[in-house]
Design an enzyme around this catalytic site. Structure first.
Site, short mmCIF file in Angstrom:
data_model
loop_
_atom_site.label_atom_id
_atom_site.label_comp_id
_atom_site.label_asym_id
_atom_site.label_seq_id
_atom_site.Cartn_x
_atom_site.Cartn_y
_atom_site.Cartn_z
N LYS A 10 0.86 -1.18 0.00
CA LYS A 10 0.00 0.00 0.00
C LYS A 10 0.90 1.23 0.00
CE LYS A 10 -3.17 2.56 3.05
NZ LYS A 10 -4.08 3.06 2.00
N ALA A 189 4.64 8.39 1.35
CA ALA A 189 5.01 7.65 0.15
C ALA A 189 6.44 7.11 0.26
CB ALA A 189 4.88 8.55 -1.07
N ASN A 190 6.69 6.03 -0.46
CA ASN A 190 8.02 5.41 -0.54
C ASN A 190 8.54 4.93 0.81
OD1 ASN A 190 8.20 6.07 -3.39
ND2 ASN A 190 8.65 8.18 -2.75
N ARG A 191 7.62 4.68 1.74
CA ARG A 191 7.95 4.20 3.07
C ARG A 191 8.80 5.20 3.87
NH1 ARG A 191 4.38 1.39 1.58
NH2 ARG A 191 4.19 -0.86 1.81
N LEU A 192 8.84 6.44 3.44
CA LEU A 192 9.56 7.48 4.20
C LEU A 192 8.56 8.17 5.13
CD1 LEU A 192 11.94 8.95 1.46
CD2 LEU A 192 12.43 7.27 3.25
#
Length: 214
Positions: A10, A189-192
């Protein structure tokens, strides 16, 4: 049997948490987040939280309980004092609470010490509960083995014959978790992800704020 979940992904893109949005204390920020999720009706039980304790066997255990009150003093929930969680708290009065609101892509993690609320507060809350909930608290020897469902049903049926108000059982009441640390997690977003943690400086009765790497 095996199920591969590697492709379950996700992207978190609904919001952000930056330093300009932070409050001086974590309780104000928690109230803001709680109110936003509640008003948007993003989850059915916004006050559902995970409670983690360390049991008498030395293992941690997590279960869902319901937050019933919060303030600058702490976070209050109610349970059976002789339940598995109650006995764990009695031996290890340090716990962790966690709120996960997936529709808002937010999580709050609270570490703190826990103690019983005053008897009067437990009495008042018990009196405010629906009669069925009161009876459930009275008849259930929570966490203890029982022979079958009929055991509970028979005890409930007997109790239903009683008239008048019920008195709160001595083995049932409230706990307050007094935070030492509160972390706010906002999916990005982007797991950041954005992560900020408030840590209590007990000597100064003040909160230190740190930004953590995701």
């Amino acid at each position: 049997m095996e199920k591969d979940l590697q492709n379950y992904r996700k992207s978190y893109e609904k919001s952000e948490l930056n330093s300009g949005q932070l409050q001086a204390d974590p309780f104000s920020l928690f109230q803001d987040w709680f109110t936003e999720v509640e008003k948007a009706q993003l989850v059915e039980e916004v006050n559902a939280m995970s409670l983690s304790t360390v049991g008498e066997d030395g293992f941690p255990k997590t279960r869902i309980v319901l937050l019933k009150k919060f303030s600058e003093e702490g976070f209050i929930f109610y349970t059976n004092y002789k339940s598995e969680k109650g006995l764990a708290i009695e031996k290890h009065p340090k716990v962790c609470l966690s709120f996960f609101w997936p529709a808002a892509e937010r999580q709050v993690i609270i570490k703190g010490t826990v103690e019983k609320v005053p008897r009067e507060e437990s009495d008042a809350y018990f009196s405010s509960r629906p009669r069925g909930s009161q009876m459930g608290a009275i008849v259930s020897p929570q966490s203890n083995p029982i022979p079958d469902r009929d055991f509970l049903e028979k005890k409930l049926e007997e109790l239903q014959q009683e008239k008048g108000d019920f008195t709160r059982p001595e083995t049932w009441g409230g706990y307050i978790v007094k935070p030492q640390e509160i972390e706010f997690w906002q999916g990005r977003a982007n797991r950041l992800h954005d992560r900020f943690v408030y840590q209590l400086d007990a000597s100064a009765q003040d909160w230190k704020i740190l930004r953590l790497a995701p």
